[in-house]
Design a protein around this motif. Sequence first.
Motif, PDB file in Angstrom:
ATOM      1  N   PHE A 159      25.843  37.067  -9.319  1.00 19.91           N
ATOM      2  CA  PHE A 159      26.587  36.458 -10.298  1.00 19.91           C
ATOM      3  C   PHE A 159      25.340  35.211 -11.437  1.00 19.91           C
ATOM      4  O   PHE A 159      25.983  34.036 -11.515  1.00 19.91           O
ATOM      5  N   ASP A 160      24.694  34.916 -10.127  1.00 21.03           N
ATOM      6  CA  ASP A 160      23.416  34.141 -11.486  1.00 21.03           C
ATOM      7  C   ASP A 160      22.715  34.585 -12.269  1.00 21.03           C
ATOM      8  O   ASP A 160      21.885  35.136 -12.461  1.00 21.03           O
ATOM      9  N   PHE A 161      23.846  33.947 -13.604  1.00 27.12           N
ATOM     10  CA  PHE A 161      23.055  35.594 -14.884  1.00 27.12           C
ATOM     11  C   PHE A 161      21.788  34.125 -15.187  1.00 27.12           C
ATOM     12  O   PHE A 161      20.655  34.676 -16.263  1.00 27.12           O
ATOM     13  N   GLY A 162      22.176  32.986 -15.586  1.00 24.75           N
ATOM     14  CA  GLY A 162      20.516  32.224 -15.513  1.00 24.75           C
ATOM     15  C   GLY A 162      19.564  32.985 -14.730  1.00 24.75           C
ATOM     16  O   GLY A 162      17.932  32.902 -15.257  1.00 24.75           O
ATOM     17  N   PHE A 163      19.605  32.644 -13.852  1.00 24.73           N
ATOM     18  CA  PHE A 163      18.337  32.691 -12.945  1.00 24.73           C
ATOM     19  C   PHE A 163      17.933  34.446 -13.369  1.00 24.73           C
ATOM     20  O   PHE A 163      16.392  34.579 -13.381  1.00 24.73           O
ATOM     21  N   ALA A 164      18.487  35.332 -13.057  1.00 26.35           N
ATOM     22  CA  ALA A 164      18.566  36.840 -13.554  1.00 26.35           C
ATOM     23  C   ALA A 164      17.739  36.522 -15.320  1.00 26.35           C
ATOM     24  O   ALA A 164      16.591  37.713 -15.698  1.00 26.35           O
ATOM     25  N   ALA A 165      17.745  36.476 -16.017  1.00 31.33           N
ATOM     26  CA  ALA A 165      17.769  36.012 -17.130  1.00 31.33           C
ATOM     27  C   ALA A 165      16.544  35.287 -17.139  1.00 31.33           C
ATOM     28  O   ALA A 165      15.347  36.459 -18.219  1.00 31.33           O
ATOM     29  N   ALA A 166      15.932  34.669 -16.169  1.00 32.33           N
ATOM     30  CA  ALA A 166      14.202  34.086 -15.828  1.00 32.33           C
ATOM     31  C   ALA A 166      13.696  34.926 -15.550  1.00 32.33           C
ATOM     32  O   ALA A 166      12.802  35.257 -15.746  1.00 32.33           O
ATOM     33  N   MET A 167      13.808  35.807 -14.719  1.00 31.77           N
ATOM     34  CA  MET A 167      13.554  37.231 -14.274  1.00 31.77           C
ATOM     35  C   MET A 167      13.359  38.053 -14.977  1.00 31.77           C
ATOM     36  O   MET A 167      12.023  38.484 -15.412  1.00 31.77           O
TER      37      MET A 167
ATOM     38  N   SER B  47      19.326  27.660 -17.905  1.00 32.00           N
ATOM     39  CA  SER B  47      20.711  27.115 -17.968  1.00 32.00           C
ATOM     40  C   SER B  47      21.576  27.489 -16.245  1.00 32.00           C
ATOM     41  O   SER B  47      21.043  29.214 -15.734  1.00 32.00           O
ATOM     42  N   TYR B  48      22.343  27.538 -15.975  1.00 30.95           N
ATOM     43  CA  TYR B  48      23.134  27.713 -14.725  1.00 30.95           C
ATOM     44  C   TYR B  48      24.493  28.171 -14.752  1.00 30.95           C
ATOM     45  O   TYR B  48      25.279  27.566 -15.772  1.00 30.95           O
ATOM     46  N   TYR B  49      24.350  29.638 -15.316  1.00 27.20           N
ATOM     47  CA  TYR B  49      25.248  30.289 -16.234  1.00 27.20           C
ATOM     48  C   TYR B  49      25.290  31.390 -14.591  1.00 27.20           C
ATOM     49  O   TYR B  49      25.423  32.289 -14.387  1.00 27.20           O
ATOM     50  N   ASN B  50      27.259  31.428 -13.718  1.00 30.07           N
ATOM     51  CA  ASN B  50      27.826  31.976 -13.465  1.00 30.07           C
ATOM     52  C   ASN B  50      28.670  32.615 -13.643  1.00 30.07           C
ATOM     53  O   ASN B  50      29.341  31.866 -14.361  1.00 30.07           O
ATOM     54  N   LEU B  51      28.755  33.770 -13.910  1.00 25.23           N
ATOM     55  CA  LEU B  51      29.377  34.764 -14.469  1.00 25.23           C
ATOM     56  C   LEU B  51      31.441  34.843 -14.430  1.00 25.23           C
ATOM     57  O   LEU B  51      32.468  34.342 -14.672  1.00 25.23           O
ATOM     58  N   ALA B  52      30.599  34.665 -12.413  1.00 24.55           N
ATOM     59  CA  ALA B  52      32.221  34.848 -11.885  1.00 24.55           C
ATOM     60  C   ALA B  52      32.909  33.787 -11.850  1.00 24.55           C
ATOM     61  O   ALA B  52      34.189  33.726 -12.368  1.00 24.55           O
ATOM     62  N   LYS B  53      32.832  32.731 -11.660  1.00 23.67           N
ATOM     63  CA  LYS B  53      32.525  31.168 -12.094  1.00 23.67           C
ATOM     64  C   LYS B  53      33.297  31.388 -13.725  1.00 23.67           C
ATOM     65  O   LYS B  53      34.310  30.035 -14.026  1.00 23.67           O
ATOM     66  N   ASN B  54      32.371  31.520 -14.451  1.00 26.47           N
ATOM     67  CA  ASN B  54      32.294  31.546 -16.649  1.00 26.47           C
ATOM     68  C   ASN B  54      31.838  29.674 -16.740  1.00 26.47           C
ATOM     69  O   ASN B  54      32.486  29.040 -17.522  1.00 26.47           O
TER      70      ASN B  54
END
Length: 323
Positions: free
Chosen positions: A286-294, A64-71
């Motif tokens: 704040f790109d949690f989706g990309f970080a989770a994939a990493m 998913s595209y999960y942006n923590l800053a924008k929630n």
Amino acid sequence: MTALTGRERVDGPAESDAAAGRRRSRNVNRREAVAGYLFISPWLIGFGVFTLGAMIYSLVISFSYYNLAKNTVRPAGLDNYRAMFDDPKVAHSLENTLFYAVMAVPLEICFALLLALLLNWVGRGAGFFRTLYYLPKMTPAVATASIFFLLLNGNTGAINKGLALIGIEGPQWLVDPAWVKPSIVLMTLWGVSGTMVIFLAALKNVPKELYEVASLDGAGTIRKFVTITVPMISSAIFFSVIVLTIAALQVFDQAYLLFWRDQTNASPESSLFYGVYLFQQAFRQFDFGFAAAMAWLLFVLIMFITAIQVRFGNRFVYYEGDR
């Protein structure tokens, strides 16, 4: 009424006593199992909630595209994984991490084994030296990084001043890209005492009779070390190699505290490790989706490397009880 034979009168009560004994044994085993699960239930709950649950959640948000800053959250499919393989910094940080692991793990093993051999050789005062060598492990990472930031200074650092006394011009440890990873390795060796304790315990379990027999056969110190010490503690070495490899592939503290904590772009790219770049994507972009994939790519890589180590390294390990 049919009279019971002597055999029936003897076997009947014996069989009932045996069945009762088996029931009592099953009840005892059941109670012990319940007690054991009750004792480890805090760990099981913690693992299920904070580790397994977090892993499953990270796997979900990696798609998913999960942006923590924008929630904000919206489906991404495999886009994060495609973007990860298209990002040159992912490949570069992974290359730096693998290079560091290949450099650090053998040095940690050798240095820890050397310290363990010295402590095993020392008789009187061994407890004092064990405590002294273990103290760096207790030092907070921030304090250690601050000390090494001063020690590794190319102009005024104590390491280069010491090298100058013997006529060697020290490098720019924290600036020269060729010396950045060796500087992090030096900082890693500072906390190698945990592995040292494992090796020391293994050395204490080596039978003294083996050394006595080898001495009678005329074996020297090096021959004893190669043919007796290393094989007898090979299980401890194998365990430490796996654990240190996993830790090296997740290296973060050393590189981040030495080069990236000031949040500037002046840090050399050779210090950009996989864990540091993952942290930047998660808590800077704040790109949690990309970080989770990493994170899941790193998990698969660690599992793959560990499987190779177990598959090919286990055959060289001696376990107590083996023939």
